[in-house]
Design an enzyme around this catalytic site. Structure first.
Site, mmCIF file in Angstrom:
data_model
loop_
_atom_site.group_PDB
_atom_site.id
_atom_site.type_symbol
_atom_site.label_atom_id
_atom_site.label_comp_id
_atom_site.label_asym_id
_atom_site.label_seq_id
_atom_site.Cartn_x
_atom_site.Cartn_y
_atom_site.Cartn_z
ATOM 1 N N HIS A 236 0.823 -1.210 0.000
ATOM 2 C CA HIS A 236 0.000 0.000 0.000
ATOM 3 C C HIS A 236 0.859 1.263 0.000
ATOM 4 C CE1 HIS A 236 -3.886 -2.061 1.664
ATOM 5 N NE2 HIS A 236 -3.390 -2.653 0.588
ATOM 6 N N GLU B 265 0.682 3.993 1.786
ATOM 7 C CA GLU B 265 1.085 4.433 3.122
ATOM 8 C C GLU B 265 2.264 3.596 3.638
ATOM 9 O OE1 GLU B 265 -3.433 4.960 2.746
ATOM 10 O OE2 GLU B 265 -1.897 3.521 2.133
ATOM 11 N N CYS C 160 -6.294 1.557 5.375
ATOM 12 C CA CYS C 160 -6.831 0.277 5.843
ATOM 13 C C CYS C 160 -6.355 0.028 7.275
ATOM 14 C CB CYS C 160 -6.414 -0.858 4.907
ATOM 15 S SG CYS C 160 -4.661 -1.301 5.066
ATOM 16 N N CYS D 64 -2.509 -0.506 7.634
ATOM 17 C CA CYS D 64 -1.792 0.764 7.481
ATOM 18 C C CYS D 64 -2.018 1.668 8.684
ATOM 19 C CB CYS D 64 -2.245 1.469 6.207
ATOM 20 S SG CYS D 64 -1.627 0.693 4.685
#
Length: 339
Positions: free
Chosen positions: A260, A262, A288, A291
């Site tokens: 991801h 992040e 999410c 994260c």
């Protein structure tokens, strides 16, 4: 530039749009989209039918549907004016374009009534009391999601009082354009714009997203969705889908090939020995749950998301418990393929 024009009845919205046309802007009206839809359905173009078809489309596809249609037709390299904006949903949808600015055109009520009488349209109210009644209905919301001018006014960047002559109105429009062209973006807008550019490097077309980590208004690291170093990307090998059964029994699908945005931004900080304690993270949507936990442990104190994530409940709860400030700019939920 992308200029939106809204305002009360007979305030001079069309006059502003016409003037911008003279200055080289191209014009699209949300009402024209409704008129084309009525024509397709073989219905007469009346104010009532326009309201009804507008309600039908907004109820079926969301309050920003007409604005979405308009954005699909414009060339971002040209100057455009968009008129007949009547709802908060439309204004917020258009606001997703960083070049968008909303002008609200106003004038005293009696002045506007005189203008309405002078234009002599068949369906316009003939008395001042009828005019006020129609305006009150549209100002507050004259039906399911149809026209809420009072609330839309609060979305405006500039309010222009068109209470004098047409040349005077043109001068005010010129002044507004100069201000908008020279106005500096806020720090949040600035970093979200950079984040949006970063996300274009994503290698998973299903859920492109980007992230920028900032401290003291200085960029520390960036990240975008992509596969682990040396591994094939979704754009090359396809998605690696994983189905999850949620606590409520619902199922959701996730591509697990990628790291991801992040996570990549946080990893870049670790690889380069950069402290992100106390920093702000800008991202495409609410992070999410995985994260969110990384963000908390990294010491990040604020998260600014452009949109919400459809499975963000736990992330929000953990952010709140950990005193991480979460600001979601557009409250709509990010949708993507095969969700």
């Amino acid at each position: 530039m992308l200029i939106g024009v809204t305002g009360y009845l007979a305030s001079g919205k069309n006059s502003v749009a016409d003037y911008l046309l003279q200055k080289g802007f191209k014009h699209i009206s949300l009402s024209d989209i409704l008129r084309a839809e009525l024509k397709t359905r073989g219905k007469t173009i009346t104010r009532k039918n326009l309201q009804e078809i507008g309600n039908d489309l907004r109820n079926a596809f969301g309050p920003g549907y007409l604005a979405q249609r308009a954005l699909l037709t414009i060339d971002d390299k040209e100057d455009w004016v968009i008129s007949s904006i009547g709802t908060v949903g439309e204004a917020k949808t258009l606001r997703k374009n960083p070049k968008f600015h909303l002008l609200f055109i106003d004038a005293p009520q009696k002045t506007r009534f005189k203008r309405m009488k002078a234009r002599k349209r068949e369906q316009d109210p003939s008395t001042f009391s009828a005019f006020k009644k129609m305006e009150a209905k549209e100002a507050m919301g004259g039906g399911a999601q149809y026209r809420e001018i009072d609330k839309t006014k609060k979305q405006a960047d500039i309010i222009i009082n068109n209470d004098k002559t047409l040349p005077a109105l043109h001068k005010k429009v010129d002044k507004a354009l100069y201000y908008l062209k020279t106005k500096r973006p806020s720090w949040d807008d600035y970093f979200l714009g950079i984040m949006d550019a970063v996300r274009e490097r994503s290698t998973c077309d299903r859920g492109k997203s980007g992230s920028v980590i900032v401290k003291d208004n200085r960029i520390l690291t960036t990240g975008y969705v992509g596969s682990a170093i040396g591994m094939p990307h979704c754009d090359e090998a396809g998605h690696l889908m994983h189905e999850v059964i949620n606590e409520d029994g619902s199922k959701s699908k996730h591509c697990i090939r990628t790291v991801h945005a992040e996570q990549n931004a946080i990893v870049q900080a670790a690889r380069n020995g950069i402290s992100i304690d106390g920093a702000t993270l800008y991202c495409s949507m609410t992070p999410c749950f995985t994260c969110a936990k990384l963000i908390i442990n990294a010491g990040i104190k604020r998260v600014v998301a452009n949109k919400d994530y459809h499975k963000s409940k736990l992330s929000k709860a953990f952010f709140k418990a950990a005193n991480v400030q979460l600001d979601i700019i557009n409250k709509e939920v990010q949708r993507y393929k095969n969700q």
